[in-house]
Write a protein that holds these residues in place. Structure first.
Motif, PDB file in Angstrom:
ATOM      1  N   VAL A  95      -0.625   4.270 -10.347  1.00  0.00           N
ATOM      2  CA  VAL A  95       0.125   3.556  -9.305  1.00  0.00           C
ATOM      3  C   VAL A  95       1.250   2.941  -9.970  1.00  0.00           C
ATOM      4  O   VAL A  95       2.546   2.805  -9.364  1.00  0.00           O
ATOM      5  CB  VAL A  95      -0.660   2.302  -8.859  1.00  0.00           C
ATOM      6  CG1 VAL A  95      -0.224   1.537  -7.869  1.00  0.00           C
ATOM      7  CG2 VAL A  95      -2.069   2.954  -8.052  1.00  0.00           C
TER       8      VAL A  95
ATOM      9  N   TRP B 284       5.413   3.415  -8.844  1.00  0.00           N
ATOM     10  CA  TRP B 284       6.435   2.482  -8.564  1.00  0.00           C
ATOM     11  C   TRP B 284       7.744   2.604  -9.574  1.00  0.00           C
ATOM     12  O   TRP B 284       8.778   2.383  -9.347  1.00  0.00           O
ATOM     13  CB  TRP B 284       5.820   1.168  -8.729  1.00  0.00           C
ATOM     14  CG  TRP B 284       4.901   0.725  -7.237  1.00  0.00           C
ATOM     15  CD1 TRP B 284       3.792   0.483  -7.160  1.00  0.00           C
ATOM     16  CD2 TRP B 284       5.417   0.274  -6.175  1.00  0.00           C
ATOM     17  NE1 TRP B 284       3.353  -0.011  -6.094  1.00  0.00           N
ATOM     18  CE2 TRP B 284       4.505  -0.213  -5.160  1.00  0.00           C
ATOM     19  CE3 TRP B 284       6.896   0.388  -5.389  1.00  0.00           C
ATOM     20  CZ2 TRP B 284       4.684  -0.249  -3.999  1.00  0.00           C
ATOM     21  CZ3 TRP B 284       6.964   0.014  -4.139  1.00  0.00           C
ATOM     22  CH2 TRP B 284       5.810  -0.360  -3.290  1.00  0.00           C
TER      23      TRP B 284
ATOM     24  N   THR C  73      -5.117   5.231  -4.175  1.00  0.00           N
ATOM     25  CA  THR C  73      -5.429   3.940  -4.147  1.00  0.00           C
ATOM     26  C   THR C  73      -4.001   2.982  -4.605  1.00  0.00           C
ATOM     27  O   THR C  73      -2.763   3.558  -4.762  1.00  0.00           O
ATOM     28  CB  THR C  73      -6.343   3.471  -5.684  1.00  0.00           C
ATOM     29  OG1 THR C  73      -6.163   1.895  -5.902  1.00  0.00           O
ATOM     30  CG2 THR C  73      -5.477   4.136  -6.806  1.00  0.00           C
ATOM     31  N   ALA C  74      -3.888   1.908  -4.376  1.00  0.00           N
ATOM     32  CA  ALA C  74      -2.721   1.047  -4.655  1.00  0.00           C
ATOM     33  C   ALA C  74      -3.198  -0.173  -5.735  1.00  0.00           C
ATOM     34  O   ALA C  74      -2.173  -1.241  -5.793  1.00  0.00           O
ATOM     35  CB  ALA C  74      -1.955   0.415  -3.330  1.00  0.00           C
TER      36      ALA C  74
ATOM     37  N   ALA D 219       0.730  -1.147  -0.096  1.00  0.00           N
ATOM     38  CA  ALA D 219      -0.048   0.057  -0.055  1.00  0.00           C
ATOM     39  C   ALA D 219       0.826   1.371   0.035  1.00  0.00           C
ATOM     40  O   ALA D 219       0.289   2.468   0.374  1.00  0.00           O
ATOM     41  CB  ALA D 219      -1.133   0.142   1.355  1.00  0.00           C
ATOM     42  N   SER D 220       2.143   1.075  -0.164  1.00  0.00           N
ATOM     43  CA  SER D 220       2.998   2.407  -0.236  1.00  0.00           C
ATOM     44  C   SER D 220       2.364   3.572  -1.157  1.00  0.00           C
ATOM     45  O   SER D 220       2.718   4.863  -0.721  1.00  0.00           O
ATOM     46  CB  SER D 220       4.283   2.097  -0.764  1.00  0.00           C
ATOM     47  OG  SER D 220       5.170   0.992   0.055  1.00  0.00           O
ATOM     48  N   PRO D 221       1.939   3.141  -2.368  1.00  0.00           N
ATOM     49  CA  PRO D 221       1.455   4.444  -3.190  1.00  0.00           C
ATOM     50  C   PRO D 221       0.609   5.305  -2.247  1.00  0.00           C
ATOM     51  O   PRO D 221       0.738   6.590  -2.524  1.00  0.00           O
ATOM     52  CB  PRO D 221       0.927   3.857  -4.278  1.00  0.00           C
ATOM     53  CG  PRO D 221       1.331   2.411  -4.598  1.00  0.00           C
ATOM     54  CD  PRO D 221       1.558   1.880  -3.022  1.00  0.00           C
ATOM     55  N   ILE D 222      -0.272   4.551  -1.437  1.00  0.00           N
ATOM     56  CA  ILE D 222      -1.159   5.498  -0.541  1.00  0.00           C
ATOM     57  C   ILE D 222      -0.486   5.939   0.398  1.00  0.00           C
ATOM     58  O   ILE D 222      -0.536   7.244   0.702  1.00  0.00           O
ATOM     59  CB  ILE D 222      -2.546   4.670   0.072  1.00  0.00           C
ATOM     60  CG1 ILE D 222      -3.009   3.655  -1.084  1.00  0.00           C
ATOM     61  CG2 ILE D 222      -3.434   5.410   0.806  1.00  0.00           C
ATOM     62  CD1 ILE D 222      -4.164   2.882  -0.823  1.00  0.00           C
TER      63      ILE D 222
END
Ligand code: GCW
Length: 680
Positions: free
Chosen positions: A259, A263, A251-252, A241-244
């Motif tokens: 997303v 990354w 969202t992830a 869930a890093s993107p969030i």
């Protein structure tokens, strides 16, 4: 140093003075001409080792002028090496080495600096074991491409399932380390051929999620630089869930464009900071960690998205298969945790990108003292696999009990999967040879912390040592590895080596005897997992049951009448586990529910087996302590006392295990011990 800090790199001085002088005379010159950090590290190990074992100072000389002594280097960087052993080059691959010695000149050559370093450590091992001969020709290359350690260290300094003190990498919510200590860890790992480390817990919490961005990334890069010198690539565990949580996106979802882009940008940043970064290790949709399921996607969608971001840089995604329902209702008899990994991942075979590896625990449950081998080995033909072992002794005595795990790992690696006609033991699946996979190997959860001797129980060092040796060469025997470790770490005294080997080699069987009969696991206290508690997990959500009642015990995992788990195996394995008559005794209760009066292949009943092994195991645990005490006069204090205290605790604790288990099953079954021993 008497504390055990130097572990198996203690490099004890030769006791025999005449022999020492003879050997020392052979090693007085050293020639290495390459400017490379790893070669420099190899040179320093060699100097240090020869000084320590033989009392000899190596003097440096030009490789073209050396006539007697040691010359080391790569085939490309050192002409003399090319001349002396360059013919081996093709067979050595990137990490292998050749050692040739004749007429007083010893050459260690490899295709890469790491190969040279491994060659030097091999030479030092031979020297320490007294196995170095005047004329010598050795060629070795590792069986497995990836030989990895996983640290379950958290940024607050704690280590999940760590039993040897706090982290050597982190403290008080910061990346905080002594470079010397980290370097010494890297030396230990490299000396047994390990080449990869995931530096943070697979449960990636809030602050650790930020390791992939500044300001923490630069600090991680400093750690990577220390490991790089020793041929070890750094990996990070990442939060799906890093993107969030780090990126502030809504969202992830692995299929969302922003997303994917996020990354990719992280990969760009990471490789700018760490050009040889290994890749990501991911625990997703497992034990409350986020994952692709949240977005209705599968594990391949999740892994492939990360793989795409890392691919331009040659990075890998290591995706764990420890995925199961940890909120199962104990009244639900249709859900079987043992089935979960296969059920989730088997249908995805062939859909993962080439730079994805699945990391699969050795058994279907969770590092119990006895489990069958995970049926995913051999089943997935078109997917790269890594086998995951647990060196840290979560369920095997937490480094307070002695439990040498190498025999357990050997049995797993030698297990025949029947995946192809020519024979397909697990070790040939994970090294990639059976299905021609480009990537494969071993991963294992480390057992070290900042305790002076690294592992708390000094003898637990043998597990870390053995793991590395097996990852390099799974054909080595548990006996050889134990003897190597004891002679190097404790010293070459034959009485000490013999006694310690005996203790190590019987320890797993002893531990199994007084804890977990016939493949039943989990009879431990919940959460911390130390000490007996037969019903600790029986009526809860984790899916780990023994189903003992007044008539019998065990889990019916047959296809005929149970959960069907036995049917996940191939060919005769499925048949043997399914059959009450053919199922091996030690796994009987993993696959079958039987009455206490059921007669085992060994000829005794289940209940009598439980009593016998518990009385016997507790007795033998006491003998372990007495064996150690017989070595008192041969041991330095620090080392002796640390192990003695633990062995005495084990002996006491084994009695508690014996009595709790025996009494529980006596009360349940109402059947008395045939030998009339005391059951409370
Ligand atoms: O063995 C269990 C442990 C957890 C661990 C988990 C895993 C890191 O009890 O502490 O979490 O397995 O392997 O993910």
């Amino acid at each position: 140093d008497t504390s055990g800090y130097k572990a198996w790199l203690a490099l004890h001085a030769r006791a025999d003075e005449a022999q020492r002088k003879r050997e020392a005379a052979r090693y007085d010159w050293l020639a290495a001409c390459e400017q490379h950090d790893t070669i420099a590290a190899a040179v320093s190990e060699l100097r240090n080792g020869i000084r320590s074992i033989l009392g000899q100072e190596l003097r440096e000389i030009d490789p073209n002028r050396i006539e007697q002594g040691i010359v080391i280097g790569t085939f490309d960087g050192n002409e003399r090496i090319r001349a002396l052993c360059g013919d081996a080059s093709e067979q050595l691959g990137a990490e292998g080495f050749a050692i040739r010695a004749s007429e007083g000149l010893m050459a260690i050559g490899a295709n890469t600096p790491s190969g040279v370093l491994y060659g030097v450590f091999h030479l030092l091992r031979l020297l320490a074991l007294g196995e170095l001969t005047e004329n010598l020709s050795v060629m070795e290359r590792p069986a497995n491409g990836l030989r990895m350690i996983n640290q379950w260290d958290n940024i607050d300094g704690s280590i999940e399932r760590g039993y040897a003190g706090q982290s050597i990498f982190y403290a008080n919510d910061a990346i905080a380390f002594q470079p010397e200590r980290v370097r010494d860890y890297a030396r230990l790992l490299a000396s047994v051929g390990l080449n990869a480390i995931a530096i943070n817990n697979v449960n990636v919490h809030r602050l650790e999620s930020g390791f992939i961005t500044e300001p923490l990334l630069s600090r991680i890069a400093e750690l990577a630089a220390i490991f790089r010198v020793y041929g070890i690539r750094l990996y990070l565990s990442v939060n799906f869930a890093s993107p969030i949580e780090v990126g502030g996106l809504p969202t992830a979802d692995p299929l969302a464009q922003d997303v994917r882009l996020w990354w990719k940008e992280r990969a760009d940043d990471i490789y700018r900071a760490i050009p040889d970064f290994g890749g990501f290790l991911v625990k997703a949709d497992s034990e409350n960690r986020p994952g692709p399921f949240t977005y209705g996607r599968n594990h391949a969608d999740g892994a492939n998205m990360l793989a795409e971001a890392l691919a331009p840089y040659g990075g890998l995604v290591i995706w764990r298969c420890f995925v199961y329902d940890c909120k199962q209702d104990w009244r639900d008899r249709t859900t079987d945790r043992a089935r979960a990994a296969y059920d989730h991942f088997m249908p995805l075979d062939g859909t993962f990108h080439p730079n994805v590896l699945l990391q699969i625990k050795n058994g279907p449950m969770d590092f119990q003292v006895r489990e069958p081998v995970s049926p995913l080995f051999g089943a997935m033909e078109r997917t790269n696999q890594l086998i995951e072992f647990q060196i840290t002794q979560e369920y095997t005595g937490q480094q307070r009990h002695l439990c040498y795990l190498v025999p357990q790992w050997k049995a797993v690696l030698d297990f025949e999967t029947f995946a192809c006609h020519e024979g397909a033991p697990v070790k040939r699946i994970v090294d990639g040879t059976v299905f021609g996979r480009p990537y494969g190997g071993f991963a294992a959860v480390s057992n070290i912390g900042c305790d002076e001797n690294w592992t708390g129980h000094p003898l637990a060092q043998a597990n870390l040592y053995g793991y590395g040796r097996l990852a390099w060469n799974p054909e080595l025997s548990a006996e050889t590895i134990a003897a190597e470790w004891a002679a190097q770490a404790i010293g070459p005294d034959p009485q000490a080596v013999d006694t310690i080997c005996t203790m190590l080699l019987e320890s797993l069987d002893i531990y199994e005897s007084y804890t977990a009969p016939l493949g039943v696991g989990w009879m431990v206290n919940p959460e911390h997992h130390y000490g007996p508690n037969v019903d600790g997990y029986e009526y809860d959500k984790w899916g780990t049951y023994h189903f003992a009642d007044r008539y019998g015990i065990g889990v019916d995992r047959t296809v005929a009448s149970g959960t069907g788990y036995a049917g996940q195996y191939i060919g005769d394995n499925a048949k043997a586990f399914e059959s009450l008559d053919r199922c091996p005794d030690e796994l009987l209760l993993f696959f079958h529910h039987v009455p206490y009066t059921h007669k085992l292949q060994s000829g005794v009943t289940v209940i009598q087996h439980i009593y016998n092994t518990h009385f016997d195991g507790a007795e033998r645990a006491g003998e372990l302590a007495r064996k150690w005490q017989s070595l008192r006069h041969l041991m330095p204090d620090g080392l002796y006392l640390a192990a003695e205290a633990r062995l005495l605790e084990q002996a006491e604790h084994a009695k508690e295990w014996r009595d709790r288990i025996n009494t529980y099953f006596y009360r349940k079954s109402g059947i008395a011990d045939a030998w009339g021993r005391t059951i409370y």
